[in-house]
Design an enzyme around this catalytic site. Sequence first.
Site: not given
Ligand SMILES: [Zn+2]
Length: 240
Positions: A84, A105, A171
């Site tokens: 990411e 998260h 997420h």
């Molecule tokens: Zn993530």
Amino acid sequence: MTDPLAQQRALVAQGCRVAAARGLVDAVLGHLSLRIDDEHLLIRCRSDTDTGVAFTRPSDIRLVTFDGTAGAAGELDGYRVPNELPIHVETLLAAPQHRAVAHLHPPAVVAADLAGIALRPIYGAYDIPGAWLARGGVPVYERSVLIRNSLLGKEMVAAMGEAPVVICRGHGITSAAGTVQQSVLQAIAVDQLARMSLRVRAAGGTLRDIDEADWDDLPDLGSRFNIEAAWRHEVARLSG
Ligand SMILES: [Zn+2]
């Protein structure tokens, strides 16, 4: 040879440990970054000796170019850049005042959003910076995808708009600021809002914005109070 980025690596690693200590990440998921210049950022990477975000070492923070290659010789030997990375790069590119990005998260924030709860200024003096942050609104990026390319990164940044934090549905969150400390403290403030919102709902209560007239007496106490003192506390908790 001394590492000119040693201090910054240590700070990003400390930010990772603070976020984990506050329950904003689990296991090996989540990462922080710090912009170094127009082409490079320091970012938490993974390795075969990684024991999780809570145990991030300065050596886990590697210099990477915005396109994900090694920022200097040896920087990625044995280290893997997060999938990411585009979250960080697109957020940094979106606004010059963004120098640090925390992608975390936090379960309470994810749960509150999935429960249909928008984070609103439901309290005031309980946490003044958090209240102001909520007053501006906490936007939601409604896709639950792994943000692994610049197209998705740009989508998330568009959802974020002018806000410092965006919730990624199902997420986590992305928090952007001028400093590592602020990016993590903002994330903690959003997590606190979510936890309190869930508590009020669980107790059968209704979530209401504080009275409009109260904002005049919720002063910004200045960064020395809000950020430096708060960060000293977060760091102290780590060794407690
Ligand atoms: Zn993530």
